[in-house]
Design an enzyme around this catalytic site. Structure first.
Site, PDB file in Angstrom:
ATOM      1  CE1 TYR A 275      49.756  37.371  28.458  1.00 47.13           C
ATOM      2  CE2 TYR A 275      48.504  36.022  26.917  1.00 47.13           C
ATOM      3  CZ  TYR A 275      48.999  37.251  27.313  1.00 47.13           C
ATOM      4  OH  TYR A 275      48.720  38.372  26.578  1.00 47.13           O
TER       5      TYR A 275
ATOM      6  CE  LYS B  66      44.283  24.364  44.673  1.00 49.61           C
ATOM      7  NZ  LYS B  66      43.436  23.156  44.811  1.00 49.61           N
TER       8      LYS B  66
ATOM      9  CB  SER C 185      46.732  37.996  29.877  1.00 55.29           C
ATOM     10  OG  SER C 185      46.374  39.321  30.228  1.00 55.29           O
TER      11      SER C 185
END
Length: 129
Positions: A58, A9, A25
């Site tokens: 992504y 994270k 993305s």
């Protein structure tokens, strides 16, 4: 049995760029990706602290040391420059491993130029220290 847990994270990552006409993305400074074990093209969940928007996309690498966090393609509609994001990746773990697993977390500040907390991450010398 397998369980899905938080793998890594970036907390309070600041949006530094938006590229609506890019194919999609989230571009992330590759130094940050390395620190938390995020690999190019890995699926991520992104939460915008400023407006509550959430999206899946992504990760792609932005130049190392650039401090870049760029919402690309349709994701560019989900935030503004300066918004703070939570960027998360997840992984599957066997139940036994899950009991002791700890995710890699970096809490960022100052336009992604400073790490204010690093959990289970050894911040490299000269990289966001």
């Amino acid at each position: 049995m397998q369980v899905t847990l938080l793998k890594s994270k970036l907390l309070r990552a600041e949006v530094t760029d938006r590229a609506l006409h890019y194919e999609g993305s989230l571009a992330i400074d590759s130094a940050l990706m390395e620190q938390i074990g995020l690999v190019p093209y890995e699926k991520i969940l992104v939460a915008n602290i400023a407006n509550g928007e959430r999206l899946e996309t992504y990760a792609i690498e932005a130049p190392k040391g650039s401090h870049t966090i760029s919402l690309n393609g349709a994701a560019a509609h989900k935030g503004q420059l300066g918004d703070l994001l939570v960027i998360m990746s997840f992984a599957q773990f066997e139940e036994a491993e899950a009991k002791t697993w700890k995710p890699k977390v970096l809490v960022l500040a100052d336009g992604n130029k400073r790490v204010v907390r690093a959990d289970n991450v050894l911040v490299a010398d000269g990289v966001y220290a």
